[in-house]
Design a protein around this motif. Structure first.
Motif: not given
Length: 324
Positions: A301-322
């Protein structure tokens, strides 16, 4: 060209959204576990949590700085164990007082961090490779110092982790002070701006006439220093130094920092967000333990939370660039 005020407002709004999102996730977890366990929302639970996290908090602050400059340090768990072993040797075998022994442990940990920085920066070797080597050396030295045995110190060190006010220990109060100081250094000093600039575009910093090497080495030395402080807190809580202590600690530290929104690519991070990330990790582990989740499932479960955080960070960076 993007107007400076617009850029500032975008990043300011992004930081606020990040804080609100993390706090919302933390509150949602507290509500969920309060329904699943009647003992979760108690003073005892939160007192235990607050006095368990100081080591993770101070080390996560250091890792935030390391990731911001585009590096990573995988040796922090072993360095912490070495510092704890040195501290115990100084107290038990040499009869040193806690203050002097603690300073010696912190000094040794700082030198380990500086070694990682000097080799990584001086020879331009990726820091994760160098820190893997330091990880092995530090762990081996911890075994040598303690003869591969847990060194029991006793009550001479427990004062740092004993609750003194509202169930809070001096270690917890000190860790909050580290968070505040770290936040001010990152957001209010020239050094903090240099770190962010190095992580964003190191070549641009160099072309501006600023040598990034001393700042990067300082970051790794500071990471080592905070690992030494974390060792002091851990030894105080356990009243012993375990050469096997801190195994996997580097993953826990990096997880808290990443959940807090610090970019693995460098150039962006927040000490306050990292602190909330530590709280999220700690509340998650405590809540899962209280409802009887097995250790393997807790790690999944902890690993899934970490992966989800990394994925959300990727989308957030893309949104900032756009947006730019």
């Amino acid at each position: 060209m993007t107007h400076p005020n617009r850029t500032f407002s975008v990043y300011g709004l992004s930081a606020v959204k990040n804080y609100l999102g993390l706090i919302g996730a933390l509150l949602a977890m507290c509500v969920l576990f309060s329904f699943l366990s009647e003992n979760f929302l108690t003073l005892g639970t939160f007192s235990t949590l607050s006095n368990d996290i100081p080591t993770l908090v101070v080390m996560a602050v250091g890792m935030t700085f390391v990731l911001i400059v585009g590096g990573i340090d995988l040796s922090v768990g072993s360095v912490m164990a070495l510092a704890a072993s040195i501290l115990s040797m100084a107290m038990v075998r040499w009869g040193w007082p806690l203050f002097a022994a603690g300073l010696l442990g912190i000094l040794v940990a700082s030198l380990c961090g500086m070694l990682t920085g000097l080799i990584s920066v001086g020879w331009r070797i990726p820091s994760f490779i160098v820190s893997l080597g330091v990880l092995e050396m530090a762990r081996g030295m911890a075994y040598q110092v303690t003869n591969s045995r847990t060194e029991y110190i006793g009550s001479a060190v427990d004062g740092i982790s004993s609750p003194i006010f509202l169930g809070l220990s001096p270690a917890f109060i000190a860790s909050i002070a580290v968070v505040v100081i770290g936040h001010l250094v990152l957001t209010r000093t020239v050094l903090g701006r240099h770190w962010i600039g190095i992580g964003t575009n190191e070549e641009a910093v160099r072309l501006a006439g600023i040598d990034p090497r001393p700042s990067k080495i300082l970051v790794f030395a500071l990471m080592g220093l905070l690992a030494g402080v974390g060792a002091l807190f851990q030894v105080s809580r356990l009243e012993a130094a375990d050469p096997n202590g801190g195994v996997g600690m580097e993953l826990q530290v990096i997880a808290a920092v990443v959940i807090g929104g610090t970019s693995l690519m460098g150039g962006r991070g927040s000490v306050i967000s990292t602190f909330i990330g530590v709280l999220i990790i700690s509340v998650l582990e405590a809540g899962l333990a209280q409802i009887g989740v097995s250790e393997p499932m807790k790690r999944i479960i902890t690993g899934l939370v970490i992966v989800a955080a990394v994925v959300l960070d990727t989308y957030r960076r893309r949104g900032e660039r756009n947006t730019h």
